[in-house]
Design a protein around this motif. Sequence first.
Motif, PDB file in Angstrom:
ATOM      1  N   SER A  68       0.449   5.956 -35.822  1.00 48.52           N
ATOM      2  CA  SER A  68       1.037   5.678 -37.134  1.00 48.52           C
ATOM      3  C   SER A  68       0.089   4.823 -37.975  1.00 48.52           C
ATOM      4  N   PRO A  69       0.286   4.761 -39.307  1.00 54.43           N
ATOM      5  CA  PRO A  69      -0.523   3.844 -40.117  1.00 54.43           C
ATOM      6  C   PRO A  69      -0.462   2.407 -39.621  1.00 54.43           C
ATOM      7  N   THR A  70       0.673   1.986 -39.088  1.00 54.89           N
ATOM      8  CA  THR A  70       0.782   0.631 -38.550  1.00 54.89           C
ATOM      9  C   THR A  70      -0.039   0.477 -37.278  1.00 54.89           C
ATOM     10  N   ASN A  71      -0.026   1.489 -36.405  1.00 54.09           N
ATOM     11  CA  ASN A  71      -0.872   1.431 -35.208  1.00 54.09           C
ATOM     12  C   ASN A  71      -2.346   1.346 -35.589  1.00 54.09           C
ATOM     13  N   ASN A 127      -8.097  16.196 -31.970  1.00 53.67           N
ATOM     14  CA  ASN A 127      -6.691  15.911 -31.717  1.00 53.67           C
ATOM     15  C   ASN A 127      -6.442  15.478 -30.275  1.00 53.67           C
ATOM     16  N   GLY A 128      -5.348  14.754 -30.065  1.00 53.02           N
ATOM     17  CA  GLY A 128      -4.884  14.379 -28.739  1.00 53.02           C
ATOM     18  C   GLY A 128      -3.395  14.598 -28.643  1.00 53.02           C
ATOM     19  N   ASN A 129      -2.789  14.129 -27.553  1.00 50.14           N
ATOM     20  CA  ASN A 129      -1.340  14.269 -27.408  1.00 50.14           C
ATOM     21  C   ASN A 129      -0.571  13.117 -28.049  1.00 50.14           C
ATOM     22  N   HIS A 130      -1.271  12.055 -28.475  1.00 55.72           N
ATOM     23  CA  HIS A 130      -0.655  10.995 -29.278  1.00 55.72           C
ATOM     24  C   HIS A 130      -1.067  11.171 -30.745  1.00 55.72           C
ATOM     25  N   VAL A 157      -6.349   8.278 -30.590  1.00 55.85           N
ATOM     26  CA  VAL A 157      -6.756   7.035 -31.237  1.00 55.85           C
ATOM     27  C   VAL A 157      -5.514   6.452 -31.904  1.00 55.85           C
ATOM     28  N   ALA A 158      -5.280   5.157 -31.721  1.00 54.88           N
ATOM     29  CA  ALA A 158      -4.164   4.415 -32.328  1.00 54.88           C
ATOM     30  C   ALA A 158      -2.875   4.625 -31.540  1.00 54.88           C
ATOM     31  N   TYR A 159      -2.644   3.720 -30.612  1.00 49.81           N
ATOM     32  CA  TYR A 159      -1.489   3.794 -29.707  1.00 49.81           C
ATOM     33  C   TYR A 159      -0.322   2.999 -30.265  1.00 49.81           C
ATOM     34  N   PRO A 160       0.917   3.435 -29.950  1.00 49.97           N
ATOM     35  CA  PRO A 160       1.240   4.571 -29.095  1.00 49.97           C
ATOM     36  C   PRO A 160       1.421   5.891 -29.825  1.00 49.97           C
TER      37      PRO A 160
END
Length: 593
Positions: free
Chosen positions: A205-208, A241-244, A199-202
């Motif tokens: 981050s808080p900005t994503n 969790n994911g890989n991003h 969730v939240a690409y890429p």
Amino acid sequence: MPVFASVGRRRGLHLAGAAVALGALSAALGPTPAHADLPGASPVLTRAPYLTDLTPTSLRVTWATSTRSRQTVKYGPLGNCTANSVTAATLGTTMTVNGVTEYSNSVTVPNLSPDTPYCYRVFTGDATPIDLLGTNPSPTFTTMVPDGSPTPFTFAVLGDWGDTTSNGVNSGAVNEDQANVLSRLAASGARFALSTGDVAYPSGSPTNYGDLQQSGVNISGVFAPEYYAAPGQKLPMFSTNGNHGRTSTLLLTWPQPAVTAASNGVYSQVGYPSFFGSAPATYPTTYYAFSSGGVRFYMLDASWSDTNTGTADGNNCEGTDHCATYQVDAAAHWATTSAEYQWLQQDLAAHPGGVKVAAFHFPLRSDDPTEPDDEYLKNNPGSTDTLEQLLHDNGVNLVFNGHAHIYQRNVAPPGGVPSYVTGGGGAKLSSVGGHGCDPTDAYALGWSYSSNVGRRCPSSVPVPAADANVHHFLLVSVLGSTLTVTPTDSLGNVFDAQTYDFTPDGTAPTAPSSLTVTRPASTTMKLSWGAAVDLTQLAAYDVYRDGTYMATVPQEVLTFSDKTAVCPASYTYEVRARDLAGNTAATSTPVTC
């Protein structure tokens, strides 16, 4: 269609006269002051309140503001939404979103009654508290159906979203398919949602993740008003969790303290040693479990960083960098000596019987050629002590995965678990079938942006006409031991709905009838058979040659082509009908070619 508008907003560059609505919030055009871009909300609110950590008696509410104080949730039964209040023990946590300092506030709402609707509002902790929702109605939620209750309920599953890429182009404009998926999710009636990761690409981050005001490339892919502002207010999310986004931002954004503690799980930063020469590293680690009705839910961590694989070569699977990532994840999380494997083994043993569901990121089975099957997790013939074997042997009935940005439904091979890939929440889509369609792939959809065409597996599945038909979420209805999975695309179309009856069953199906084998080509033997019948629910047919497993096909498929025959030779083919409980019946035919 959901109501949203791709109009200019004050998100960095304020454009007076624009506002956007999503779901139940109606569009409102006209002159507006410089405030948070959620119509009617206080200018102090920078992230609309959203929910996590749902239990039968509690809930976590999280939101963000431009000012810092010990903020408050007021809540109560429907019609009396401010009857009770709970105030944060600490000041809001500082975060920076695209250079702007904001404060994340998170409060547990306690002392609730099971399976009961509530409403709430959020307030600043100033001497004169500000109602942050302003003129917006009080959001509602319903507590968890308690363990063992026969009450029906629904939940949603969503993966791989929070992307500002729209129709394959990342210009920072509104991702309309993602907005549509989330709007429909808000209106789905689901009690809660499971995340399959990323969730939240890429980079998570808080900005994503962003806020209600700012927009642009990779800015506010989650908390923009078009996206999670509507579903988040009433739909509790259980994350994994994911890989991003493998930083502590994941843990702070989606807090799950109650369910983690109750299941002795882990939801924190964990240090890992080197695997295959990878660098020792500290990563967020997320595994925990909870129960609702007669279902036990397992949120697992099957993920790893794409950039920290050392000398791992991924030699168990074919042709992509993801295979090395899969290999390190298996060593870190799914060795029999690992903390997560041992925790899962113990919790499964402590919860025999009933329906069990698992969600994790890397896919057991995927016909996305760039993000293929995770061969290290699958219970392949000859493998031992894999995650899938542990799940199968302990009665897990259904698995939900992400990672591949497609939709795919898989039947289980012997010793396996039926699984879905639901990676179409909003991120840029992937194709399917580029390396062929696996026989266990019952229904898959993907999209190729390079040729701007839909892809599908198998050939009997309709080709998607637009990428909007591939973006989707899953709605799962629970009625006792029966689960119905209803995929819904971003246009609101329901497709590939499936009902699973997991009632305990000790009776085998009838044997497949009239097995015949023909030779349509020099190295091909085609098998055909008549349908078997099961008292509960037939699941699949398993094909064997000379006693060796070859393939599994879905229960609606009554043929299989063996393209590895070497003639002249004598073979004995066997087709075994298998039901959802794993009971089998077989018929066989010897053939000489």
